[in-house]
Design a protein around this motif. Sequence first.
Motif, PDB file in Angstrom:
ATOM      1  N   GLY A 254       0.782  -1.224   0.000  1.00 52.48           N
ATOM      2  CA  GLY A 254       0.000   0.000   0.000  1.00 52.48           C
ATOM      3  C   GLY A 254       0.810   1.269   0.000  1.00 52.48           C
ATOM      4  N   SER A 255       2.132   1.150   0.227  1.00 50.97           N
ATOM      5  CA  SER A 255       2.969   2.339   0.245  1.00 50.97           C
ATOM      6  C   SER A 255       4.426   1.919   0.114  1.00 50.97           C
ATOM      7  CB  SER A 255       2.760   3.120   1.539  1.00 50.97           C
ATOM      8  OG  SER A 255       3.395   4.377   1.470  1.00 50.97           O
ATOM      9  N   THR A 256       5.282   2.876  -0.110  1.00 50.13           N
ATOM     10  CA  THR A 256       6.710   2.593  -0.256  1.00 50.13           C
ATOM     11  C   THR A 256       7.335   2.359   1.109  1.00 50.13           C
ATOM     12  OG1 THR A 256       6.789   3.994  -2.214  1.00 50.13           O
ATOM     13  CG2 THR A 256       8.877   3.461  -1.149  1.00 50.13           C
ATOM     14  N   LEU A 257       7.936   1.192   1.293  1.00 50.70           N
ATOM     15  CA  LEU A 257       8.481   0.853   2.599  1.00 50.70           C
ATOM     16  C   LEU A 257       9.574   1.816   3.034  1.00 50.70           C
ATOM     17  CD1 LEU A 257       8.487  -1.170   4.966  1.00 50.70           C
ATOM     18  CD2 LEU A 257      10.299  -2.400   3.744  1.00 50.70           C
ATOM     19  N   ARG A 258      10.354   2.339   2.093  1.00 48.80           N
ATOM     20  CA  ARG A 258      11.483   3.179   2.476  1.00 48.80           C
ATOM     21  C   ARG A 258      11.046   4.470   3.150  1.00 48.80           C
ATOM     22  NH1 ARG A 258      11.766   3.667  -3.122  1.00 48.80           N
ATOM     23  NH2 ARG A 258      13.376   2.077  -3.144  1.00 48.80           N
ATOM     24  N   ASP A 259       9.770   4.794   3.087  1.00 46.12           N
ATOM     25  CA  ASP A 259       9.274   6.009   3.731  1.00 46.12           C
ATOM     26  C   ASP A 259       8.912   5.797   5.198  1.00 46.12           C
ATOM     27  OD1 ASP A 259       7.420   7.111   0.796  1.00 46.12           O
ATOM     28  OD2 ASP A 259       9.537   7.341   1.346  1.00 46.12           O
ATOM     29  N   TYR A 260       9.150   4.592   5.714  1.00 45.05           N
ATOM     30  CA  TYR A 260       8.707   4.266   7.071  1.00 45.05           C
ATOM     31  C   TYR A 260       9.829   3.693   7.915  1.00 45.05           C
ATOM     32  CZ  TYR A 260       4.006   4.846   5.253  1.00 45.05           C
ATOM     33  OH  TYR A 260       2.874   5.365   4.691  1.00 45.05           O
ATOM     34  N   THR A 261       9.820   4.054   9.173  1.00 47.65           N
ATOM     35  CA  THR A 261      10.598   3.352  10.187  1.00 47.65           C
ATOM     36  C   THR A 261       9.744   2.199  10.696  1.00 47.65           C
ATOM     37  OG1 THR A 261      11.962   5.213  10.890  1.00 47.65           O
ATOM     38  CG2 THR A 261      11.511   3.518  12.531  1.00 47.65           C
ATOM     39  N   ILE A 262      10.343   1.022  10.800  1.00 47.77           N
ATOM     40  CA  ILE A 262       9.616  -0.175  11.204  1.00 47.77           C
ATOM     41  C   ILE A 262      10.174  -0.690  12.530  1.00 47.77           C
ATOM     42  CG2 ILE A 262       8.954  -2.526  10.573  1.00 47.77           C
ATOM     43  CD1 ILE A 262       7.809  -0.414   8.710  1.00 47.77           C
ATOM     44  N   ALA A 263       9.286  -1.108  13.384  1.00 51.99           N
ATOM     45  CA  ALA A 263       9.680  -1.676  14.674  1.00 51.99           C
ATOM     46  C   ALA A 263       9.000  -3.013  14.896  1.00 51.99           C
ATOM     47  CB  ALA A 263       9.312  -0.720  15.803  1.00 51.99           C
ATOM     48  N   TRP A 264       9.624  -3.809  15.744  1.00 55.78           N
ATOM     49  CA  TRP A 264       9.026  -5.049  16.212  1.00 55.78           C
ATOM     50  C   TRP A 264       8.706  -4.914  17.693  1.00 55.78           C
ATOM     51  CZ3 TRP A 264       7.458  -9.151  13.400  1.00 55.78           C
ATOM     52  CH2 TRP A 264       7.958  -9.295  12.092  1.00 55.78           C
ATOM     53  N   PHE A 265       7.505  -5.356  18.038  1.00 61.47           N
ATOM     54  CA  PHE A 265       7.053  -5.423  19.418  1.00 61.47           C
ATOM     55  C   PHE A 265       6.586  -6.853  19.697  1.00 61.47           C
ATOM     56  CE2 PHE A 265       6.718  -0.901  20.595  1.00 61.47           C
ATOM     57  CZ  PHE A 265       6.830  -0.299  19.352  1.00 61.47           C
ATOM     58  N   ARG A 266       6.450  -7.172  20.960  1.00 58.18           N
ATOM     59  CA  ARG A 266       5.844  -8.448  21.318  1.00 58.18           C
ATOM     60  C   ARG A 266       5.003  -8.268  22.569  1.00 58.18           C
ATOM     61  NH1 ARG A 266      11.178 -11.910  23.348  1.00 58.18           N
ATOM     62  NH2 ARG A 266      11.551 -10.743  25.291  1.00 58.18           N
ATOM     63  N   GLN A 267       4.016  -9.170  22.685  1.00 60.71           N
ATOM     64  CA  GLN A 267       3.170  -9.147  23.878  1.00 60.71           C
ATOM     65  C   GLN A 267       2.922 -10.575  24.324  1.00 60.71           C
ATOM     66  OE1 GLN A 267      -0.486  -6.895  23.592  1.00 60.71           O
ATOM     67  NE2 GLN A 267      -0.503  -6.615  25.811  1.00 60.71           N
ATOM     68  N   ALA A 268       3.386 -10.873  25.512  1.00 59.67           N
ATOM     69  CA  ALA A 268       3.175 -12.181  26.118  1.00 59.67           C
ATOM     70  C   ALA A 268       1.888 -12.155  26.926  1.00 59.67           C
ATOM     71  CB  ALA A 268       4.355 -12.548  27.007  1.00 59.67           C
ATOM     72  N   PRO A 269       1.269 -13.309  27.140  1.00 59.67           N
ATOM     73  CA  PRO A 269       0.030 -13.351  27.906  1.00 59.67           C
ATOM     74  C   PRO A 269       0.195 -12.717  29.281  1.00 59.67           C
ATOM     75  CG  PRO A 269       0.417 -15.450  26.845  1.00 59.67           C
ATOM     76  CD  PRO A 269       1.647 -14.635  26.633  1.00 59.67           C
ATOM     77  N   GLY A 270      -0.701 -11.808  29.615  1.00 63.99           N
ATOM     78  CA  GLY A 270      -0.675 -11.176  30.921  1.00 63.99           C
ATOM     79  C   GLY A 270       0.382 -10.114  31.104  1.00 63.99           C
ATOM     80  N   LYS A 271       1.103  -9.795  30.026  1.00 61.68           N
ATOM     81  CA  LYS A 271       2.161  -8.790  30.131  1.00 61.68           C
ATOM     82  C   LYS A 271       1.895  -7.630  29.190  1.00 61.68           C
ATOM     83  CE  LYS A 271       5.861 -11.892  31.625  1.00 61.68           C
ATOM     84  NZ  LYS A 271       7.273 -12.306  31.396  1.00 61.68           N
ATOM     85  N   GLU A 272       2.567  -6.516  29.460  1.00 62.81           N
ATOM     86  CA  GLU A 272       2.441  -5.360  28.588  1.00 62.81           C
ATOM     87  C   GLU A 272       3.242  -5.580  27.304  1.00 62.81           C
ATOM     88  OE1 GLU A 272       1.798  -1.876  31.963  1.00 62.81           O
ATOM     89  OE2 GLU A 272       3.540  -1.830  30.654  1.00 62.81           O
ATOM     90  N   ARG A 273       2.839  -4.864  26.283  1.00 65.26           N
ATOM     91  CA  ARG A 273       3.573  -4.930  25.021  1.00 65.26           C
ATOM     92  C   ARG A 273       4.988  -4.386  25.217  1.00 65.26           C
ATOM     93  NH1 ARG A 273       0.409  -2.565  20.072  1.00 65.26           N
ATOM     94  NH2 ARG A 273      -0.873  -4.384  20.557  1.00 65.26           N
ATOM     95  N   GLU A 274       5.945  -5.067  24.607  1.00 67.74           N
ATOM     96  CA  GLU A 274       7.355  -4.737  24.777  1.00 67.74           C
ATOM     97  C   GLU A 274       7.987  -4.394  23.438  1.00 67.74           C
ATOM     98  OE1 GLU A 274       9.576  -8.168  25.944  1.00 67.74           O
ATOM     99  OE2 GLU A 274      11.435  -7.062  26.329  1.00 67.74           O
ATOM    100  N   GLY A 275       8.670  -3.276  23.364  1.00 71.79           N
ATOM    101  CA  GLY A 275       9.390  -2.920  22.153  1.00 71.79           C
ATOM    102  C   GLY A 275      10.705  -3.668  22.069  1.00 71.79           C
TER     103      GLY A 275
END
Length: 127
Positions: free
Chosen positions: A26-47
């Motif tokens: 839907g758009s040019t990837l080079r125009d974006y900064t990309i991050a990975w996050f994760r969320q374990a059961p019962g825990k807050e989302r973690e960068g």
Amino acid sequence: HVQLVESGGGLVQPGGSLRLSCAASGSTLRDYTIAWFRQAPGKEREGLSCINSDGSDYYADSLDGRFTISRDNAKKTVYLEMHSLKPEDTAVYHCAAEGPIIRIGNCFLSEDVYKYWGQGAQVTVSS
């Protein structure tokens, strides 16, 4: 705007490796900064890690060098290679995009920065 789809999750034994992919459309990837996050059961989302258009990146200290982020703008894909996986790495992993923006040198792991999110990929580390 950009749409993101994660793939590559699954079940892996402790000590194993996985490579997650985040495919953009839907758009040019080079125009974006990309991050990975994760969320374990019962825990807050973690960068976990982020990468700018120029390839500059940042990692959370908690990863101890086990994860590597990379991007292929031509393929519109960002990767997260994970090694020496532990049961505590079990979580739903999401990629997210900030932009359009051209960042050089610094990126951030604050959820508020990222407007576009993928649906997530389950990673389970278990014997």
